[in-house]
Design an enzyme around this catalytic site. Structure first.
Site, PDB file in Angstrom:
ATOM      1  N   ASP A  81      32.413 -15.412   2.984  1.00 49.65           N
ATOM      2  CA  ASP A  81      31.699 -14.857   4.294  1.00 49.65           C
ATOM      3  C   ASP A  81      31.639 -16.784   4.796  1.00 49.65           C
ATOM      4  OD1 ASP A  81      32.569 -13.778   6.804  1.00 49.65           O
ATOM      5  OD2 ASP A  81      30.074 -13.694   7.093  1.00 49.65           O
ATOM      6  N   TYR A 164      34.704 -26.120  12.446  1.00 48.28           N
ATOM      7  CA  TYR A 164      33.716 -26.969  12.745  1.00 48.28           C
ATOM      8  C   TYR A 164      34.285 -28.298  12.568  1.00 48.28           C
ATOM      9  CZ  TYR A 164      31.315 -22.909  14.896  1.00 48.28           C
ATOM     10  OH  TYR A 164      31.296 -21.931  15.887  1.00 48.28           O
TER      11      TYR A 164
HETATM   12  P1  ITT Z   1      37.972 -14.112   7.683  1.00 46.81           P
HETATM   13  O1  ITT Z   1      36.424 -13.177   8.087  1.00 46.81           O
HETATM   14  O2  ITT Z   1      39.391 -13.654   8.311  1.00 46.81           O
HETATM   15  O3  ITT Z   1      37.707 -15.474   6.278  1.00 46.81           O
HETATM   16  P2  ITT Z   1      36.645 -15.851   9.859  1.00 46.81           P
HETATM   17  O4  ITT Z   1      37.177 -16.703  10.153  1.00 46.81           O
HETATM   18  O5  ITT Z   1      36.407 -14.460  10.768  1.00 46.81           O
HETATM   19  O6  ITT Z   1      38.557 -15.473   9.085  1.00 46.81           O
HETATM   20  P3  ITT Z   1      34.379 -15.761   8.497  1.00 46.81           P
HETATM   21  O7  ITT Z   1      33.521 -14.690   9.839  1.00 46.81           O
HETATM   22  O8  ITT Z   1      33.774 -15.968   7.869  1.00 46.81           O
HETATM   23  O9  ITT Z   1      35.787 -15.909   8.667  1.00 46.81           O
HETATM   24  O10 ITT Z   1      33.800 -17.238   9.754  1.00 46.81           O
HETATM   25  C1  ITT Z   1      33.428 -18.885   9.242  1.00 46.81           C
HETATM   26  C2  ITT Z   1      33.698 -19.211  10.548  1.00 46.81           C
HETATM   27  O11 ITT Z   1      32.973 -20.968   9.902  1.00 46.81           O
HETATM   28  C3  ITT Z   1      34.584 -19.944  11.469  1.00 46.81           C
HETATM   29  O12 ITT Z   1      34.275 -20.230  12.722  1.00 46.81           O
HETATM   30  C4  ITT Z   1      35.380 -20.734  11.110  1.00 46.81           C
HETATM   31  O13 ITT Z   1      35.427 -21.996  11.581  1.00 46.81           O
HETATM   32  C5  ITT Z   1      33.837 -21.761   9.953  1.00 46.81           C
HETATM   33  N1  ITT Z   1      33.992 -22.932   9.088  1.00 46.81           N
HETATM   34  C6  ITT Z   1      33.607 -22.125   7.708  1.00 46.81           C
HETATM   35  N2  ITT Z   1      34.111 -22.865   6.762  1.00 46.81           N
HETATM   36  C7  ITT Z   1      34.352 -23.990   7.456  1.00 46.81           C
HETATM   37  C8  ITT Z   1      34.633 -25.144   7.014  1.00 46.81           C
HETATM   38  O14 ITT Z   1      35.272 -25.622   6.087  1.00 46.81           O
HETATM   39  N3  ITT Z   1      35.141 -26.055   8.021  1.00 46.81           N
HETATM   40  C9  ITT Z   1      34.882 -25.888   9.471  1.00 46.81           C
HETATM   41  N4  ITT Z   1      34.342 -24.802  10.076  1.00 46.81           N
HETATM   42  C10 ITT Z   1      34.453 -23.483   9.003  1.00 46.81           C
END
Ligand code: ITT
Length: 210
Positions: A81, A164
């Site tokens: 997450d 992002y």
């Molecule tokens: P899963 O729950 O299926 O893994 P998700 O996209 O809903 O997919 P999250 O709830 O963990 O995953 O949300 C992560 C958010 O943070 C999401 O908006 C991503 O684009 C952002 N994010 C996470 N890691 C990132 C990265 O390395 N670079 C850019 N944005 C990132």
């Protein structure tokens, strides 16, 4: 004993529906030399529907995703997450980074730019956070956290990475994290740090509960 390796081969499910994350998970595990580990994605399990993220912390949500997928597949599962925490927004969007605009990555970036339009350069600090969770059917549960510090740019720059990345300028660098090579991002990113910390538990079945 020609096929001896087969007996210690282990399947690992990457418990995410985010294709940007899948690419990074595979790449980082590969780099760590996760031999005897067959990494499979959720695309192998089309019957599995979205998991609602009801947790109130990154750790709760990461564990929720890994536990659910491990239970449904009968295999060890690795989830994360993650999100971006912005100083000027008191840590928002944080846990709600994926759901920030309700309309996907590009709209999330536009919303963040808009929220910060009057915030001066010196107050645009932010960090990415990743909490990785590993859960195996035999009851092992491990979590690890990684952070990636920097600041929010004034426009989207670069076409690499996902989410992002085009708005995030890593500390000490003069570019966005969407302009880094894959290897450069993995070396300093929140996900790289969290996965390198949790990998020994997955690869060598190291356990804190011995
Ligand atoms: P899963 O729950 O299926 O893994 P998700 O996209 O809903 O997919 P999250 O709830 O963990 O995953 O949300 C992560 C958010 O943070 C999401 O908006 C991503 O684009 C952002 N994010 C996470 N890691 C990132 C990265 O390395 N670079 C850019 N944005 C990132």
């Amino acid at each position: 004993f020609k096929n001896a390796n087969r007996f210690i081969e282990m399947k690992l499910v990457i418990a995410t529906k985010n294709s940007g994350k899948v690419i990074e998970f595979r790449r980082i595990l590969d780099e760590l030399g996760a031999k005897n580990l067959e990494v499979v994605g959720l695309d192998q399990f089309p019957e599995i529907v979205d998991i609602e993220e009801t947790g109130t912390t990154f750790e709760e949500n990461a564990l929720l995703k890994a536990r659910t997928i491990s239970q449904l597949t009968g295999l060890p599962a690795l989830a994360d997450d993650s999100g971006i925490c912005v100083d000027a927004l008191n840590g928002a969007p944080g846990l709600y980074s994926a759901r920030y605009s309700g309309a996907g990555d590009d709209a999330n970036n536009q919303k963040l730019l808009n929220e910060l339009k009057d915030v001066p350069d010196e107050k645009r600090g932010a960090y990415f956070i990743c909490v990785a969770a590993y859960v195996s059917p035999d009851g092992i549960e491990e979590v690890a956290e990684g952070r990636f510090y920097g600041k929010i740019l004034r426009e989207v720059i670069g076409s690499g990475g996902f989410g992002y990345d085009p708005l995030f300028q890593p500390e000490g660098l003069n570019c966005s994290s969407a302009e880094l090579t894959a290897q450069e991002k993995d070396a300093i990113s929140h996900r790289g740090k969290a996965l390198r910390a949790i990998a020994p538990y997955i690869i060598n079945r190291k356990s804190t509960r011995l």
